[in-house]
Design a protein around this motif. Structure first.
Motif, mmCIF file in Angstrom:
data_model
loop_
_atom_site.group_PDB
_atom_site.id
_atom_site.type_symbol
_atom_site.label_atom_id
_atom_site.label_comp_id
_atom_site.label_asym_id
_atom_site.label_seq_id
_atom_site.Cartn_x
_atom_site.Cartn_y
_atom_site.Cartn_z
ATOM 1 N N MET A 64 0.819 -1.200 0.000
ATOM 2 C CA MET A 64 0.000 0.000 0.000
ATOM 3 C C MET A 64 0.860 1.260 0.000
ATOM 4 S SD MET A 64 -2.989 1.161 -0.017
ATOM 5 C CE MET A 64 -3.914 2.585 0.401
ATOM 6 N N VAL A 65 1.868 1.290 0.883
ATOM 7 C CA VAL A 65 2.752 2.454 0.946
ATOM 8 C C VAL A 65 3.521 2.600 -0.367
ATOM 9 C CG1 VAL A 65 4.729 3.448 2.146
ATOM 10 C CG2 VAL A 65 2.940 2.329 3.455
ATOM 11 N N SER A 66 3.932 1.486 -0.936
ATOM 12 C CA SER A 66 4.659 1.519 -2.200
ATOM 13 C C SER A 66 3.811 2.125 -3.314
ATOM 14 C CB SER A 66 5.090 0.103 -2.577
ATOM 15 O OG SER A 66 5.725 0.106 -3.827
ATOM 16 N N LEU A 67 2.538 1.793 -3.346
ATOM 17 C CA LEU A 67 1.644 2.337 -4.357
ATOM 18 C C LEU A 67 1.481 3.855 -4.197
ATOM 19 C CD1 LEU A 67 -0.333 1.848 -6.687
ATOM 20 C CD2 LEU A 67 -2.119 1.506 -4.961
ATOM 21 N N ILE A 68 1.340 4.302 -2.960
ATOM 22 C CA ILE A 68 1.199 5.745 -2.698
ATOM 23 C C ILE A 68 2.470 6.488 -3.084
ATOM 24 C CG2 ILE A 68 0.930 7.465 -0.863
ATOM 25 C CD1 ILE A 68 -0.924 5.433 0.543
ATOM 26 N N LEU A 69 3.631 5.937 -2.715
ATOM 27 C CA LEU A 69 4.900 6.585 -3.062
ATOM 28 C C LEU A 69 5.101 6.625 -4.576
ATOM 29 C CD1 LEU A 69 7.358 5.219 -0.352
ATOM 30 C CD2 LEU A 69 6.333 7.489 -0.493
ATOM 31 N N THR A 70 4.717 5.549 -5.260
ATOM 32 C CA THR A 70 4.853 5.507 -6.710
ATOM 33 C C THR A 70 3.975 6.561 -7.366
ATOM 34 O OG1 THR A 70 5.380 3.159 -6.608
ATOM 35 C CG2 THR A 70 4.698 4.018 -8.735
ATOM 36 N N GLN A 71 2.745 6.695 -6.903
ATOM 37 C CA GLN A 71 1.853 7.721 -7.448
ATOM 38 C C GLN A 71 2.369 9.118 -7.146
ATOM 39 O OE1 GLN A 71 -2.077 6.904 -5.997
ATOM 40 N NE2 GLN A 71 -2.376 5.198 -7.402
ATOM 41 N N LEU A 72 2.911 9.307 -5.947
ATOM 42 C CA LEU A 72 3.464 10.610 -5.578
ATOM 43 C C LEU A 72 4.647 10.972 -6.466
ATOM 44 C CD1 LEU A 72 3.112 12.918 -3.578
ATOM 45 C CD2 LEU A 72 4.629 11.703 -2.030
ATOM 46 N N VAL A 73 5.510 10.000 -6.738
ATOM 47 C CA VAL A 73 6.648 10.240 -7.629
ATOM 48 C C VAL A 73 6.164 10.593 -9.026
ATOM 49 C CG1 VAL A 73 8.578 9.089 -8.803
ATOM 50 C CG2 VAL A 73 8.343 8.918 -6.341
ATOM 51 N N PHE A 74 5.135 9.907 -9.501
ATOM 52 C CA PHE A 74 4.593 10.215 -10.824
ATOM 53 C C PHE A 74 4.144 11.674 -10.892
ATOM 54 C CE2 PHE A 74 1.051 10.717 -13.739
ATOM 55 C CZ PHE A 74 1.590 10.224 -14.910
ATOM 56 N N TRP A 75 3.367 12.117 -9.912
ATOM 57 C CA TRP A 75 2.839 13.484 -9.951
ATOM 58 C C TRP A 75 3.926 14.529 -9.722
ATOM 59 C CZ3 TRP A 75 -1.175 14.110 -12.601
ATOM 60 C CH2 TRP A 75 -2.146 13.129 -12.660
ATOM 61 N N LEU A 76 4.908 14.225 -8.888
ATOM 62 C CA LEU A 76 6.019 15.161 -8.699
ATOM 63 C C LEU A 76 6.836 15.295 -9.985
ATOM 64 C CD1 LEU A 76 7.186 14.160 -5.119
ATOM 65 C CD2 LEU A 76 6.114 16.318 -5.799
ATOM 66 N N CYS A 77 7.060 14.194 -10.675
ATOM 67 C CA CYS A 77 7.770 14.244 -11.956
ATOM 68 C C CYS A 77 6.959 15.017 -12.990
ATOM 69 C CB CYS A 77 8.076 12.834 -12.458
ATOM 70 S SG CYS A 77 9.396 12.021 -11.550
ATOM 71 N N ALA A 78 5.641 14.855 -12.963
ATOM 72 C CA ALA A 78 4.783 15.601 -13.891
ATOM 73 C C ALA A 78 4.887 17.097 -13.620
ATOM 74 C CB ALA A 78 3.339 15.128 -13.772
ATOM 75 N N VAL A 79 4.879 17.484 -12.357
ATOM 76 C CA VAL A 79 5.014 18.907 -11.996
ATOM 77 C C VAL A 79 6.357 19.439 -12.465
ATOM 78 C CG1 VAL A 79 5.326 20.442 -10.011
ATOM 79 C CG2 VAL A 79 3.405 18.868 -10.066
ATOM 80 N N LEU A 80 7.425 18.696 -12.222
ATOM 81 C CA LEU A 80 8.759 19.116 -12.673
ATOM 82 C C LEU A 80 8.806 19.293 -14.184
ATOM 83 C CD1 LEU A 80 11.367 17.050 -10.654
ATOM 84 C CD2 LEU A 80 11.323 19.516 -10.945
ATOM 85 N N HIS A 126 8.423 0.741 -9.534
ATOM 86 C CA HIS A 126 7.674 0.767 -8.286
ATOM 87 C C HIS A 126 8.610 1.303 -7.212
ATOM 88 C CE1 HIS A 126 4.468 -1.603 -10.053
ATOM 89 N NE2 HIS A 126 5.417 -2.365 -10.602
ATOM 90 N N ILE A 127 8.138 2.248 -6.445
ATOM 91 C CA ILE A 127 8.959 2.847 -5.397
ATOM 92 C C ILE A 127 8.727 2.062 -4.112
ATOM 93 C CG2 ILE A 127 9.510 4.977 -4.171
ATOM 94 C CD1 ILE A 127 9.922 5.096 -7.237
ATOM 95 N N PRO A 128 9.768 1.428 -3.562
ATOM 96 C CA PRO A 128 9.582 0.663 -2.325
ATOM 97 C C PRO A 128 9.424 1.599 -1.122
ATOM 98 C CG PRO A 128 11.871 0.598 -3.008
ATOM 99 C CD PRO A 128 11.117 1.320 -4.088
ATOM 100 N N ALA A 129 8.816 1.094 -0.071
ATOM 101 C CA ALA A 129 8.556 1.898 1.128
ATOM 102 C C ALA A 129 9.828 2.491 1.752
ATOM 103 C CB ALA A 129 7.781 1.076 2.146
ATOM 104 N N PRO A 130 10.950 1.764 1.794
ATOM 105 C CA PRO A 130 12.149 2.365 2.398
ATOM 106 C C PRO A 130 12.745 3.530 1.594
ATOM 107 C CG PRO A 130 12.342 -0.023 2.361
ATOM 108 C CD PRO A 130 11.143 0.334 1.548
ATOM 109 N N ALA A 131 12.233 3.799 0.402
ATOM 110 C CA ALA A 131 12.760 4.886 -0.420
ATOM 111 C C ALA A 131 12.035 6.212 -0.167
ATOM 112 C CB ALA A 131 12.670 4.518 -1.892
ATOM 113 N N TRP A 132 11.292 6.322 0.924
ATOM 114 C CA TRP A 132 10.545 7.551 1.187
ATOM 115 C C TRP A 132 11.438 8.786 1.298
ATOM 116 C CZ3 TRP A 132 11.435 10.427 5.462
ATOM 117 C CH2 TRP A 132 12.052 9.817 6.545
ATOM 118 N N PRO A 133 12.692 8.681 1.803
ATOM 119 C CA PRO A 133 13.512 9.908 1.826
ATOM 120 C C PRO A 133 13.791 10.466 0.424
ATOM 121 C CG PRO A 133 14.448 8.290 3.305
ATOM 122 C CD PRO A 133 13.391 7.597 2.516
ATOM 123 N N LEU A 134 13.928 9.601 -0.564
ATOM 124 C CA LEU A 134 14.136 10.068 -1.935
ATOM 125 C C LEU A 134 12.890 10.763 -2.478
ATOM 126 C CD1 LEU A 134 16.157 7.113 -3.454
ATOM 127 C CD2 LEU A 134 16.983 9.356 -2.785
#
Length: 108
Positions: free
Chosen positions: A1-17, A59-67
């Motif tokens: 679940m956390v991995s899915l949220i982080l992956t979606q967050l990375v997608f939208w942050l990359c879109a903003v950039l 897929h962004i794993p949960a331990p990668a939240w600092p990135l």
């Protein structure tokens, strides 16, 4: 679940950039080839990450939240600088009051 949220967050942050850097207008700012190349590289990386996420290969794993937090800070900085990557990478000039030069460090 956390991995899915982080992956979606990375997608939208990359879109903003990508969108903010792509829509940057110079409006009299100095042209610097190095900064332009850096902006194109950042846009390419952001676009590539978005494509990889859409294809299901990233897929962004949960331990990668600092990135993800680091990416969020970078995206916020680019947005705050209106897409001017040079404004993100160089520090803001500090106002100088001249006290250190006139007094030569005496009286501190």
């Amino acid at each position: 679940m956390v991995s899915l949220i982080l992956t979606q967050l990375v997608f939208w942050l990359c879109a903003v950039l990508f969108v903010r850097l792509f829509t940057y207008r110079r409006d009299g700012a100095r042209f610097r080839r190095g900064m332009s190349v850096a902006a194109v590289v950042v846009m390419g990386c952001a676009g590539s990450a978005m494509i990889e996420i859409l294809q299901g290969r990233l897929h962004i794993p949960a331990p990668a939240w600092p990135l993800v937090v680091l990416l969020a800070v970078f995206a916020w900085s680019v947005w705050r600088a209106s897409g001017n990557l040079a404004g993100v990478l160089r520090p803001e000039p500090q106002p100088w009051d001249g006290v250190d030069r006139r007094r030569q460090g005496i009286g501190r």
